[in-house]
Structure formats: C-alpha cells, structure tokens
Design an enzyme around this catalytic site. Structure first.
Site, short mmCIF file in Angstrom:
data_model
loop_
_atom_site.label_atom_id
_atom_site.label_comp_id
_atom_site.label_asym_id
_atom_site.label_seq_id
_atom_site.Cartn_x
_atom_site.Cartn_y
_atom_site.Cartn_z
N GLY A 2 0.83 -1.20 0.00
CA GLY A 2 0.00 0.00 0.00
C GLY A 2 0.86 1.24 0.00
O GLY A 2 1.99 1.24 -0.47
N CYS A 3 0.32 2.31 0.54
CA CYS A 3 1.01 3.60 0.59
C CYS A 3 2.40 3.44 1.20
O CYS A 3 2.55 2.99 2.33
CB CYS A 3 0.18 4.57 1.42
SG CYS A 3 0.98 6.15 1.73
N PHE A 4 3.44 3.80 0.44
CA PHE A 4 4.80 3.51 0.91
C PHE A 4 5.24 4.35 2.10
O PHE A 4 6.16 3.98 2.81
CB PHE A 4 5.82 3.53 -0.21
CG PHE A 4 5.88 4.73 -1.12
CD1 PHE A 4 5.47 6.00 -0.75
CD2 PHE A 4 6.38 4.56 -2.40
CE1 PHE A 4 5.56 7.08 -1.61
CE2 PHE A 4 6.48 5.64 -3.29
CZ PHE A 4 6.07 6.91 -2.88
N CYS A 17 -1.85 6.40 5.98
CA CYS A 17 -1.96 5.08 5.36
C CYS A 17 -2.50 4.01 6.32
O CYS A 17 -2.39 2.83 6.04
CB CYS A 17 -0.61 4.62 4.78
SG CYS A 17 0.10 5.82 3.65
#
Length: 157
Positions: free
Chosen positions: A9-11, A154
């Site tokens: 997902g969102c890094f 995130c």
C-alpha cells in the site's frame, strides 16, 4: 547487509513501520514491478505503469531475519485485498513480496501458508510473490515522508 523489498500500500506508512525495527539499517521508498523505466510518482499513481509503491529495506540478518521481516510485512497491512489498502485503490497499492533469491522465495511462501493457517485474516492472502524487479527510488520529498511531516498516514502507524 541484505535486501528485502515489499509493497503493502502507501509507501510512507510502510517505510515508517519497517524503519522502527531493530536490525533495519536503511529504508527507501520507490516503485517496483512495472514496465516503465525510472517512473515518476505522477505516472505511477495513474496505475498505468504496472509499478507498486514499494519499500526497499537494507537489513542486518544477524539482528533481524528475513522471516521476521515477512511477519512485520503481514502485520502492517491487509494482504487479503487485491489492489487496495484502505482508502487507496489501484494496482500501485497491491501487496507484493519481491524476493531476492530462492531462500527468500521459500520463506515468503511458507509465511503465507503460516499466516493463512493462523486465521488472523477473514479471507485468504492474495499477496503476490515475485522475483525482484528493478527498484526505482521515489522522489526525495517522498523519502522519510512521515518523519519530515510529522503525520501518521496510510492506516499503518
């Protein structure tokens, strides 16, 4: 040092999750698994390059094992949703373990089986296990983003 690369997902949140672990020497956020060389964030976020937001981890295997890193990977996101993490939807947010060698591949497969058997998740894990693809570092303002901006994002940290 050894290398691990994960997409979850969102890094930004994934990087923050891993950099807190003892034995992790360095993290970098970037893009892996796509067909375009040196992609930009603007291009990756369209979902058309095939890349996933990824985190490259340099770690000391005498302090933390690859197996422990894979466990941390499964703890930091929902590996049962395809092309999605929370509000982030698209193939760039898919769950992937990019293995560096046959040993990492085997550990990843064993961990998926182990985590499926634990019953932690309501459905089966859909994490891809792929041979390491080129890793392209994201733009500098994405590196250590949560440290620089003091925000949690995130749904991870």
């Amino acid at each position: 040092m050894a290398i691990a690369v994960f997409s979850a997902g969102c890094f930004w949140g994934v990087e923050a999750w891993f950099e807190r672990l003892n034995g992790v020497d360095q993290t970098k956020v970037g893009y892996s698994g796509g067909a375009v060389e040196n992609p930009s964030y603007e291009l990756v976020k369209t979902g058309k390059t095939g890349h996933a937001e990824s985190v490259k981890i340099d770690f000391d295997p005498e302090k933390i094992s690859y197996s422990e890193l894979v466990d941390a990977f499964f703890e930091c996101h929902d590996p049962t949703t395809r092309n999605r993490q929370g509000e982030d939807i698209g193939s760039q947010y898919r769950s992937i373990i990019f293995y560096q060698d046959d040993q990492q591949k085997q550990i990843a497969a064993e961990k998926i089986q182990e985590w499926n058997q634990k019953g932690v998740f309501k459905t089966e894990i859909v994490t891809e296990v792929n041979h390491a693809a080129p890793f392209y570092e994201a733009e500098e303002h994405h590196q250590k983003y949560l440290q620089k901006n003091g925000t949690a994002s995130c749904g991870i940290v």
